[in-house]
Scaffold this active site. Sequence first.
Site, mmCIF file in Angstrom:
data_model
loop_
_atom_site.group_PDB
_atom_site.id
_atom_site.type_symbol
_atom_site.label_atom_id
_atom_site.label_comp_id
_atom_site.label_asym_id
_atom_site.label_seq_id
_atom_site.Cartn_x
_atom_site.Cartn_y
_atom_site.Cartn_z
ATOM 1 N N GLU A 1 -9.823 -8.911 -2.568
ATOM 2 C CA GLU A 1 -10.966 -8.023 -2.886
ATOM 3 C C GLU A 1 -11.346 -8.601 -4.376
ATOM 4 O O GLU A 1 -10.627 -9.413 -5.165
ATOM 5 C CB GLU A 1 -10.630 -6.564 -2.954
ATOM 6 N N LYS B 1 -1.854 5.251 -5.356
ATOM 7 C CA LYS B 1 -1.506 5.542 -6.791
ATOM 8 C C LYS B 1 -1.155 6.912 -6.697
ATOM 9 O O LYS B 1 -1.575 7.984 -6.022
ATOM 10 C CB LYS B 1 -2.788 5.280 -7.522
#
Length: 306
Positions: A25, A160
């Site tokens: 990405e 996360k």
Amino acid sequence: MADRLRLGDEVANALSEGRAVVALESTLLSHGLPAPSNLAVGRELERIVREQGAVPATIAVLDGSAVVGLTDAELQRVCDPVNNLVKLSRRDLGPAFALGVAGATTVASTAAIAHAAGIGMFGTGGLGGVHRGARDSWDVSADLAVLAETPVAVVCSGVKSILDIPATLELLETSSVPVLGYGTDRFPAFYLRDSGLDVPWRVDSAKDAAAAIDTHRAHVPGRAGVLLVNPIPVEHEMDRNLHDRLLAGGLAKLEREDIRGKDVTPALLEYFHTASEGVSLTANTELVKSNVRVASEVAVALADRA
């Protein structure tokens, strides 16, 4: 999207020959890491892919097209903060193409473009997920919906800790996305190796991971991708006490400044990088490198099975 898809020569040749290709990405580079280290990391990730015998395909949207396999000059363009690339999820691709906007691709848009190009393996840092308070805000990352309907295997270090990890795992289960732990029985939480939650399945080698992914694609109805979670290397795991202090401070910042949606992750990463005096930047870089290495090894194993 054939008329909006531009493959780099190296990527096109590898795909035509059935060789291993790994998607990377660009939002990580343009929004997740500060300059000039972002360019160094981008180049290092591509080097790691090649070192494992695969071909890197860093993806971004440039000049109205999805570019799969950036040249070094294009990689520099993505990493230069002066260019201020827009952060593009899958839903943003149509307007970006039409308006000729230069943008960096998230996990969702990278996976979608990779699949359109014929690439089935993608290495990244962390997956988006269900945000805390989503029961009221409905704030759920598009990464999950795209993974549920796009047959790409994503290697990451879980999600996360700012996210609602139990809810994220529940939604992955609801979406019939297999979650494989790479050498672990526990679901990782990005900077931390253990979120306190189990993974449904464990694989201990690239060969076994490739077998699970290949069998899922060949014999299970539907188009769901596969999530392969790889904990941050133990020597680079963030101290849990430091992590907890940073997380509390980051959450307070988000609430104080009313930061929501797609701005949450960049703001949180910036806070972690600044408040930890570089500790989190090192951890972020090392976990991405580890994930890309694993993705490359699995991509080669998948190519060997073809």
